[in-house]
Enzyme design. Structure first.
Site, PDB file in Angstrom:
ATOM      1  N   GLY A 238       2.533   3.774   1.565  1.00  0.00           N
ATOM      2  CA  GLY A 238       3.004   3.997   2.931  1.00  0.00           C
ATOM      3  C   GLY A 238       3.404   5.440   3.169  1.00  0.00           C
ATOM      4  O   GLY A 238       3.514   5.903   4.304  1.00  0.00           O
ATOM      5  N   ARG A 239       3.666   6.138   2.084  1.00  0.00           N
ATOM      6  CA  ARG A 239       4.043   7.551   2.248  1.00  0.00           C
ATOM      7  C   ARG A 239       3.552   8.368   1.065  1.00  0.00           C
ATOM      8  O   ARG A 239       3.987   9.511   0.880  1.00  0.00           O
ATOM      9  CB  ARG A 239       5.540   7.697   2.393  1.00  0.00           C
TER      10      ARG A 239
ATOM     11  N   GLY B 103       6.702   7.452   6.738  1.00  0.00           N
ATOM     12  CA  GLY B 103       5.843   8.182   5.799  1.00  0.00           C
ATOM     13  C   GLY B 103       6.498   9.395   5.151  1.00  0.00           C
ATOM     14  O   GLY B 103       5.847  10.140   4.428  1.00  0.00           O
TER      15      GLY B 103
ATOM     16  N   GLY C 183       0.812  -1.229   0.000  1.00  0.00           N
ATOM     17  CA  GLY C 183       0.000   0.000   0.000  1.00  0.00           C
ATOM     18  C   GLY C 183       0.837   1.266   0.000  1.00  0.00           C
ATOM     19  O   GLY C 183       2.050   1.238   0.170  1.00  0.00           O
TER      20      GLY C 183
ATOM     21  N   ASP D  91       4.523  -4.107  -7.254  1.00  0.00           N
ATOM     22  CA  ASP D  91       3.893  -2.909  -6.688  1.00  0.00           C
ATOM     23  C   ASP D  91       4.444  -1.637  -7.333  1.00  0.00           C
ATOM     24  O   ASP D  91       3.892  -0.553  -7.121  1.00  0.00           O
ATOM     25  CB  ASP D  91       4.079  -2.853  -5.159  1.00  0.00           C
TER      26      ASP D  91
HETATM   27  P1  AMP Z   1       9.278   1.062  -2.563  1.00  0.00           P
HETATM   28  O1  AMP Z   1      10.294  -0.038  -2.512  1.00  0.00           O
HETATM   29  O2  AMP Z   1       9.835   2.444  -2.379  1.00  0.00           O
HETATM   30  O3  AMP Z   1       8.392   0.972  -3.772  1.00  0.00           O
HETATM   31  O4  AMP Z   1       8.345   0.878  -1.298  1.00  0.00           O
HETATM   32  C1  AMP Z   1       7.689  -0.323  -0.996  1.00  0.00           C
HETATM   33  C2  AMP Z   1       6.608  -0.052   0.011  1.00  0.00           C
HETATM   34  O5  AMP Z   1       7.173   0.530   1.190  1.00  0.00           O
HETATM   35  C3  AMP Z   1       5.521   0.894  -0.459  1.00  0.00           C
HETATM   36  O6  AMP Z   1       4.319   0.414   0.046  1.00  0.00           O
HETATM   37  C4  AMP Z   1       5.920   2.207   0.167  1.00  0.00           C
HETATM   38  O7  AMP Z   1       4.807   3.063   0.355  1.00  0.00           O
HETATM   39  C5  AMP Z   1       6.520   1.764   1.492  1.00  0.00           C
HETATM   40  N1  AMP Z   1       7.490   2.730   1.997  1.00  0.00           N
HETATM   41  C6  AMP Z   1       8.727   2.998   1.515  1.00  0.00           C
HETATM   42  N2  AMP Z   1       9.321   3.970   2.229  1.00  0.00           N
HETATM   43  C7  AMP Z   1       8.456   4.338   3.189  1.00  0.00           C
HETATM   44  C8  AMP Z   1       8.454   5.313   4.253  1.00  0.00           C
HETATM   45  N3  AMP Z   1       9.499   6.110   4.482  1.00  0.00           N
HETATM   46  N4  AMP Z   1       7.362   5.395   5.032  1.00  0.00           N
HETATM   47  C9  AMP Z   1       6.297   4.607   4.840  1.00  0.00           C
HETATM   48  N5  AMP Z   1       6.224   3.685   3.886  1.00  0.00           N
HETATM   49  C10 AMP Z   1       7.276   3.549   3.054  1.00  0.00           C
HETATM   50 MG    MG Z   2       6.856   1.614  -4.594  1.00  0.00          MG
END
Ligand code: AMP
Ligand code: MG
Length: 517
Positions: free
Chosen positions: A102-103, A136, A100, A270
């Protein structure tokens, strides 16, 4: 400042309206309400005037208080319904369950004066129910990279989410940049991303994994209706046609990445847009010295799952995961297999078209395959710079082919000498091939320069913009954004087209990046 919102995603799909931000599993919904968390001292660092135009925002709007308040997450504009989307994903080959936004917090779908729908989304605006154990937030270096590259990709002609603004939060964020046990405070920043759709493969996968077939059907119907206007909603074959279209768009996307030497770095499901857009700029990179096995992502250093040349096969693997999710509601498995077969065909077609154009050939001929393969093989052996190589090759004169023309693409002089004979042999074959077409040097040069960029925002250049930004100097970012507007032109300042300098080989951010952002 006025934006007209019509928030179809939240109006037509079920959401979790509790407003509780505690991290949790959210079954039975496609999204959760999520208010941006206010920040202390927002400051507009940069904006894209092209995206502002898309949204009918004037320069005055951009520099208004209301803009800063809205795009820092401090104050919603009338009509915004902020939410975080629920999706899952296969990360590095394994099902990771619910992830989902997350930020990322979507603000709403703005309809511009031409009736176009653009969804706005803040990245780094605070916690959502999908933040899991993270904060976030996003740091300046990663937000600047996303802002710059989204716009650069667009001007290169590659499907991508866009970026409206880069806003400093005035609040520090704790990050372990090198993943070596040395966390430090860094400035936080928020990018406002803009896209026709932020729906990912993972939005469908999560519903299939929860066994929510009805909701999955609804999300598919919604996606086709809103994001695929070319598909007839009434068609009985609409799922088959839709999946086939997704496969084709995805094939086109990865071929476009290969054309310009872009490596996404984290092709988890994702991070795969249903519209075949480049989405989620993390530890991405641009290949300097040509190496099909290169990846910028330190987390993937050993496996190299998401390396440059693996991107097509990974795209297919990701589409296979999407097919598995869709199988739970499809009339037959066969229609999905047909879609995947269409991916294979489209990939071949796009690839040969792209390579033919890159080498200045007017038609695809079967016998060109070995000529092109041998060129890439030589480029790899010679460790030449990919971007420089193709621009130099365009200058070749058929009557007087001269290898020294390609010298500027070499990082090592001794390799030039060592491979001189081989390159000359290849050039002879190339010139022989060119002589078979009705063409002039100038016409070929023009065609080649229209598909081989002079400027790409190389990793070391982006890092220079980051280093300056950390000192509150945004001139380098401005210069890169300016060059990014016309990446195929000749008249880019030479310091922005130079091959990677030696100092950048091992400098963090310049060739390798962690996922820390
Ligand atoms: P990513 O690898 O950046 O695509 O992130 C994978 C998941 O981790 C996604 O659901 C992002 O929203 C969540 N995510 C990454 N960094 C953060 C953060 N600093 N705070 C909250 N959620 C995060
Ligand atoms: Mg992502």
């Amino acid at each position: 400042m006025q934006l007209n919102f019509d928030n179809r995603f939240v109006n037509e799909l079920p959401g979790d309206l509790t407003g509780v931000m505690q991290s949790r599993q959210t079954q039975g919904v496609c999204w959760s309400l999520a208010q941006p968390t206010q920040v202390a001292k927002p400051r507009l660092l940069a904006h894209s005037r092209e995206v502002a135009e898309l949204l009918d925002l004037s320069e005055e709007d951009i520099h208004s208080r209301a803009f800063l308040a809205a795009f820092s997450g401090n104050q919603l504009l009338p009509g915004m319904t902020p939410y975080a989307a629920c999706y899952g994903g296969h990360q590095f080959g394994n099902w990771a369950g619910q992830l989902g936004d997350g930020r990322a917090i979507a603000l709403g779908e703005a309809i511009n004066g031409r009736g176009q729908r653009w969804e706005l989304q803040l990245k780094g605006a605070g916690m959502t129910p999908y933040s899991r154990r993270a904060d976030g937030r996003a740091v300046l270096r990663s937000s600047l990279r996303e802002f710059l590259c989204s716009e650069a990709m667009h001007h290169l002609g590659i499907p991508t989410t866009r970026a409206l603004s880069l806003v400093a939060t005035g609040e520090p964020v704790l990050r372990d940049m090198l993943y070596d046990g040395n966390p430090a405070m860094e400035p936080g920043a928020i990018v406002c991303r803009v896209s026709r759709s932020f729906i990912r493969f993972g939005n469908f996968e999560i519903l299939a994994s929860y066994g929510q077939r009805d909701l999955l059907q609804r999300l598919i119907a919604f996606t086709i209706d809103r994001d695929f206007p070319e598909i007839d909603m009434q068609s009985g074959d609409r799922l088959a046609i839709w999946f086939r279209t997704v496969c084709e768009k995805t094939a086109r996307l990865v071929v476009e990445w290969l054309r310009v030497g872009f490596v996404h770095g984290v092709m988890n499901t994702d991070n795969m847009s249903i519209l075949g857009l480049t989405i989620d700029y993390g530890p991405y990179g641009w290949v300097d010295n040509f190496d099909p096995n290169w990846t910028p992502n330190t987390t993937d250093e050993n496996w190299r799952r998401y390396a440059l040349a693996k991107q097509p096969s990974i795209a297919r693997w990701n589409l296979e995961r999407l097919a598995v999710a869709l199988e739970t509601v499809a009339p037959s498995r066969a229609i999905l297999d047909e879609g995947l077969a269409h991916f294979d065909e489209s990939l071949q077609e796009y690839l040969s078209g792209m390579l033919t154009a890159k080498f200045g050939l007017q038609q695809i001929k079967v016998e060109d395959a070995s000529l092109i393969e041998d060129a890439f093989e030589l480029m790899q052996q010679a460790n030449v710079d990919m971007t420089e190589f193709f621009r130099a090759l365009a200058d070749l004169k058929q009557q007087a082919p001269d290898l020294s023309l390609l010298k500027s693409a070499f990082y090592q002089e001794f390799l030039y000498r060592e491979l001189e004979e081989k390159f000359n042999g290849w050039l002879k074959r190339y010139v022989a091939r060119l002589s078979g077409q009705q063409d002039t040097d100038e016409a070929r040069r023009r065609r080649m320069n229209a598909v081989n960029p002079r400027f790409v925002p190389r990793n070391y250049l982006a890092q220079q913009a980051i280093d300056a930004a950390m000192q509150d100097d945004f001139s380098m970012l401005d210069r890169l954004m300016e060059a990014a507007r016309h990446p195929y032109d000749e008249d880019i300042p030479p310091e922005l087209t130079a091959k990677r300098p030696d100092w950048a080989i091992d400098k963090p951010g310049c060739s390798m990046l962690s996922c820390s952002s």
